[in-house]
Structure formats: C-alpha cells, structure tokens
Design a protein around this motif. Sequence first.
Motif, PDB file in Angstrom:
ATOM      1  N   LEU A  32      -9.324   9.649  15.213  1.00  0.00           N
ATOM      2  CA  LEU A  32      -8.414   9.928  16.325  1.00  0.00           C
ATOM      3  C   LEU A  32      -7.002  10.193  15.811  1.00  0.00           C
ATOM      4  CD1 LEU A  32      -9.645   7.256  18.876  1.00  0.00           C
ATOM      5  CD2 LEU A  32      -9.877   9.734  19.079  1.00  0.00           C
ATOM      6  N   PHE A  33      -6.582   9.431  14.804  1.00  0.00           N
ATOM      7  CA  PHE A  33      -5.270   9.665  14.215  1.00  0.00           C
ATOM      8  C   PHE A  33      -5.198  11.074  13.628  1.00  0.00           C
ATOM      9  CE2 PHE A  33      -2.610   9.845  10.415  1.00  0.00           C
ATOM     10  CZ  PHE A  33      -1.373   9.726  11.029  1.00  0.00           C
ATOM     11  N   GLN A  34      -6.240  11.498  12.947  1.00  0.00           N
ATOM     12  CA  GLN A  34      -6.246  12.836  12.355  1.00  0.00           C
ATOM     13  C   GLN A  34      -6.094  13.918  13.422  1.00  0.00           C
ATOM     14  OE1 GLN A  34      -9.811  12.828   9.969  1.00  0.00           O
ATOM     15  NE2 GLN A  34      -8.833  11.682   8.318  1.00  0.00           N
ATOM     16  N   GLU A  35      -6.733  13.717  14.569  1.00  0.00           N
ATOM     17  CA  GLU A  35      -6.596  14.673  15.675  1.00  0.00           C
ATOM     18  C   GLU A  35      -5.163  14.678  16.224  1.00  0.00           C
ATOM     19  OE1 GLU A  35      -9.599  14.414  18.749  1.00  0.00           O
ATOM     20  OE2 GLU A  35     -11.063  13.714  17.264  1.00  0.00           O
ATOM     21  N   ILE A  36      -4.603  13.497  16.411  1.00  0.00           N
ATOM     22  CA  ILE A  36      -3.237  13.378  16.929  1.00  0.00           C
ATOM     23  C   ILE A  36      -2.241  13.948  15.920  1.00  0.00           C
ATOM     24  CG2 ILE A  36      -1.432  11.695  17.502  1.00  0.00           C
ATOM     25  CD1 ILE A  36      -3.771  10.064  18.837  1.00  0.00           C
ATOM     26  N   ASP A  37      -2.446  13.631  14.644  1.00  0.00           N
ATOM     27  CA  ASP A  37      -1.585  14.146  13.579  1.00  0.00           C
ATOM     28  C   ASP A  37      -1.614  15.680  13.567  1.00  0.00           C
ATOM     29  OD1 ASP A  37       0.026  13.702  11.096  1.00  0.00           O
ATOM     30  OD2 ASP A  37      -1.709  14.661  10.142  1.00  0.00           O
ATOM     31  N   LYS A  38      -2.791  16.246  13.745  1.00  0.00           N
ATOM     32  CA  LYS A  38      -2.924  17.715  13.778  1.00  0.00           C
ATOM     33  C   LYS A  38      -2.141  18.310  14.947  1.00  0.00           C
ATOM     34  CE  LYS A  38      -6.415  21.409  13.792  1.00  0.00           C
ATOM     35  NZ  LYS A  38      -5.418  22.386  13.556  1.00  0.00           N
ATOM     36  N   ILE A  39      -2.238  17.698  16.103  1.00  0.00           N
ATOM     37  CA  ILE A  39      -1.490  18.172  17.273  1.00  0.00           C
ATOM     38  C   ILE A  39       0.009  18.117  17.002  1.00  0.00           C
ATOM     39  CG2 ILE A  39      -0.863  17.607  19.668  1.00  0.00           C
ATOM     40  CD1 ILE A  39      -3.819  16.661  20.018  1.00  0.00           C
ATOM     41  N   ILE A  40       0.471  16.991  16.469  1.00  0.00           N
ATOM     42  CA  ILE A  40       1.903  16.812  16.205  1.00  0.00           C
ATOM     43  C   ILE A  40       2.397  17.836  15.191  1.00  0.00           C
ATOM     44  CG2 ILE A  40       3.607  15.238  15.182  1.00  0.00           C
ATOM     45  CD1 ILE A  40       1.928  12.930  16.441  1.00  0.00           C
ATOM     46  N   ARG A  41       1.617  18.057  14.138  1.00  0.00           N
ATOM     47  CA  ARG A  41       2.020  19.012  13.103  1.00  0.00           C
ATOM     48  C   ARG A  41       1.925  20.454  13.595  1.00  0.00           C
ATOM     49  NH1 ARG A  41       1.965  16.763   7.665  1.00  0.00           N
ATOM     50  NH2 ARG A  41       1.319  14.601   7.779  1.00  0.00           N
ATOM     51  N   LYS A  65      -0.061   2.670  24.766  1.00  0.00           N
ATOM     52  CA  LYS A  65      -0.479   1.523  23.946  1.00  0.00           C
ATOM     53  C   LYS A  65      -1.547   1.941  22.947  1.00  0.00           C
ATOM     54  CE  LYS A  65       0.245  -2.637  26.634  1.00  0.00           C
ATOM     55  NZ  LYS A  65      -0.416  -3.764  27.272  1.00  0.00           N
ATOM     56  N   THR A  66      -2.495   2.721  23.405  1.00  0.00           N
ATOM     57  CA  THR A  66      -3.580   3.171  22.541  1.00  0.00           C
ATOM     58  C   THR A  66      -3.052   4.113  21.474  1.00  0.00           C
ATOM     59  OG1 THR A  66      -5.128   2.951  24.377  1.00  0.00           O
ATOM     60  CG2 THR A  66      -5.837   4.305  22.513  1.00  0.00           C
ATOM     61  N   LEU A  67      -2.163   4.990  21.860  1.00  0.00           N
ATOM     62  CA  LEU A  67      -1.556   5.938  20.924  1.00  0.00           C
ATOM     63  C   LEU A  67      -0.787   5.192  19.834  1.00  0.00           C
ATOM     64  CD1 LEU A  67      -1.111   8.933  20.363  1.00  0.00           C
ATOM     65  CD2 LEU A  67       0.820   8.862  21.933  1.00  0.00           C
ATOM     66  N   SER A  68      -0.036   4.204  20.220  1.00  0.00           N
ATOM     67  CA  SER A  68       0.712   3.392  19.261  1.00  0.00           C
ATOM     68  C   SER A  68      -0.240   2.712  18.284  1.00  0.00           C
ATOM     69  CB  SER A  68       1.553   2.347  19.999  1.00  0.00           C
ATOM     70  OG  SER A  68       2.211   1.511  19.082  1.00  0.00           O
ATOM     71  N   TRP A  69      -1.307   2.139  18.799  1.00  0.00           N
ATOM     72  CA  TRP A  69      -2.284   1.456  17.959  1.00  0.00           C
ATOM     73  C   TRP A  69      -2.944   2.435  16.990  1.00  0.00           C
ATOM     74  CZ3 TRP A  69      -7.586   1.724  17.190  1.00  0.00           C
ATOM     75  CH2 TRP A  69      -8.139   0.662  16.473  1.00  0.00           C
ATOM     76  N   ILE A  70      -3.302   3.605  17.475  1.00  0.00           N
ATOM     77  CA  ILE A  70      -3.947   4.615  16.625  1.00  0.00           C
ATOM     78  C   ILE A  70      -3.015   5.030  15.492  1.00  0.00           C
ATOM     79  CG2 ILE A  70      -4.745   7.020  16.569  1.00  0.00           C
ATOM     80  CD1 ILE A  70      -5.897   6.503  19.421  1.00  0.00           C
ATOM     81  N   ILE A  71      -1.747   5.256  15.796  1.00  0.00           N
ATOM     82  CA  ILE A  71      -0.779   5.640  14.762  1.00  0.00           C
ATOM     83  C   ILE A  71      -0.582   4.499  13.769  1.00  0.00           C
ATOM     84  CG2 ILE A  71       1.649   6.211  14.336  1.00  0.00           C
ATOM     85  CD1 ILE A  71       1.490   7.891  16.962  1.00  0.00           C
ATOM     86  N   ASN A  72      -0.462   3.277  14.259  1.00  0.00           N
ATOM     87  CA  ASN A  72      -0.315   2.123  13.370  1.00  0.00           C
ATOM     88  C   ASN A  72      -1.499   2.007  12.417  1.00  0.00           C
ATOM     89  OD1 ASN A  72       2.121   1.383  14.524  1.00  0.00           O
ATOM     90  ND2 ASN A  72       1.219  -0.137  15.878  1.00  0.00           N
ATOM     91  N   GLN A  73      -2.707   2.211  12.949  1.00  0.00           N
ATOM     92  CA  GLN A  73      -3.909   2.096  12.134  1.00  0.00           C
ATOM     93  C   GLN A  73      -4.066   3.290  11.182  1.00  0.00           C
ATOM     94  OE1 GLN A  73      -6.022  -0.703  12.205  1.00  0.00           O
ATOM     95  NE2 GLN A  73      -4.227  -1.350  13.354  1.00  0.00           N
ATOM     96  N   GLY A  74      -3.870   4.485  11.718  1.00  0.00           N
ATOM     97  CA  GLY A  74      -4.126   5.699  10.948  1.00  0.00           C
ATOM     98  C   GLY A  74      -3.065   6.010   9.914  1.00  0.00           C
ATOM     99  N   GLN A  76      -0.671   3.787   8.966  1.00  0.00           N
ATOM    100  CA  GLN A  76      -0.205   2.540   8.357  1.00  0.00           C
ATOM    101  C   GLN A  76       1.316   2.434   8.450  1.00  0.00           C
ATOM    102  OE1 GLN A  76      -2.404   0.016   7.046  1.00  0.00           O
ATOM    103  NE2 GLN A  76      -3.709   1.300   8.299  1.00  0.00           N
ATOM    104  N   LYS A  77       1.848   3.001   9.535  1.00  0.00           N
ATOM    105  CA  LYS A  77       3.284   2.970   9.819  1.00  0.00           C
ATOM    106  C   LYS A  77       3.440   2.869  11.335  1.00  0.00           C
ATOM    107  CE  LYS A  77       4.691   6.296   6.214  1.00  0.00           C
ATOM    108  NZ  LYS A  77       3.920   5.683   5.206  1.00  0.00           N
ATOM    109  N   ASN A  78       4.626   2.445  11.752  1.00  0.00           N
ATOM    110  CA  ASN A  78       4.869   2.486  13.190  1.00  0.00           C
ATOM    111  C   ASN A  78       5.234   3.921  13.597  1.00  0.00           C
ATOM    112  OD1 ASN A  78       7.746   2.919  13.050  1.00  0.00           O
ATOM    113  ND2 ASN A  78       8.049   0.718  12.793  1.00  0.00           N
ATOM    114  N   PHE A  79       5.349   4.162  14.870  1.00  0.00           N
ATOM    115  CA  PHE A  79       5.587   5.504  15.395  1.00  0.00           C
ATOM    116  C   PHE A  79       6.844   6.139  14.804  1.00  0.00           C
ATOM    117  CE2 PHE A  79       7.652   8.133  18.705  1.00  0.00           C
ATOM    118  CZ  PHE A  79       6.729   9.165  18.762  1.00  0.00           C
ATOM    119  N   SER A  80       7.949   5.409  14.791  1.00  0.00           N
ATOM    120  CA  SER A  80       9.213   5.957  14.280  1.00  0.00           C
ATOM    121  C   SER A  80       9.126   6.304  12.805  1.00  0.00           C
ATOM    122  CB  SER A  80      10.362   4.974  14.495  1.00  0.00           C
ATOM    123  OG  SER A  80      10.586   4.793  15.862  1.00  0.00           O
TER     124      SER A  80
END
Length: 148
Positions: A32-41, A65-74, A76-80
């Motif tokens: 899920l992080f990879q999908e979100i990362d692709k969208i952001i990039r 909340k879910t988005l934050s958790w996915i980014i934290n997990q994927g 290994q950093k917080n959103f900022s």
Amino acid sequence: QPQLFNQFSEFEYLSNASPPEKNINDTNAQSLFQEIDKIIRDRQLYQQPRLSLRELSTETGVQEKTLSWIINQGAQKNFSEYINQLRVAAACNQLINNQTGNLLDVAYRIGFSSKSTFNAAFKKQTGMTPSQFCKKHTEQDSIQRAES
C-alpha cells in the motif's frame, strides 16, 4: 481490544501510531505504501507547500489515520520526514542539473515554505547545507570538464 495492540512493537505504541483498519496488516502495508508513494511521486504532490495528511487522504481516498500508519510502516518515517525526503531529493536533482536561479527559488519550487526548514531538512538528509552541496557539485563538474 488487546488483540489490536499485540501487532505493534513497543516503539510504535509509545509513538502513538494508530492501529490500521482491520483489513490492513504489516504485510500489505508495504505494498500500500508503494502505491501511495507512486501517486505522490507521479503527481508531484510533495511540491505542494504545506501538504497535509488530510489533503493526501482526499487525493488517495485513504483515511488519515490509516494513511499515516501506512507511511510510518512503509517509509519508516513520519509523514513530514517522508515528504521532506522527497523534496530534498528533488532539490538535489535540480541543483545538480543547474536548474536553479537561486537556492530559495529551488526551495519554494519544490514545496518548502521557508528557507530555514529547507536548510534543516537538506542538511539532515545530505549532511551538508544546500550551498555546500552546490559548491561540491560545481567543483566536481569543473574537474570532469577539465579531464574531458
């Protein structure tokens, strides 16, 4: 519901990481992080000044909340930290390719809203200030041209 908290390490629990929705686990958090990362990039959303989890949630259709958790997990950093990492990488590319103007123009163009935040994030990620980075790459370019 203690079974929800058994999935998290002590660090995640202490850092107030929100538990994911019931259908999301550690295994699919990475995909899920990879999908979100692709969208952001792809959409270069990181270049939006003051990009928030709420705005990203609207773009992706994933709860904050879910988005934050996915980014934290994927990531290994917080959103900022994650967004600043993307911004600094973009700045490095622009500075290396001499698409500058001046450093502040680059900072604003890639989404930073202040010089101090740009400098701090840049130094944290690269170990040098933007000026030092430019000087280093200018010197390397001069050496490469002289060798050619």
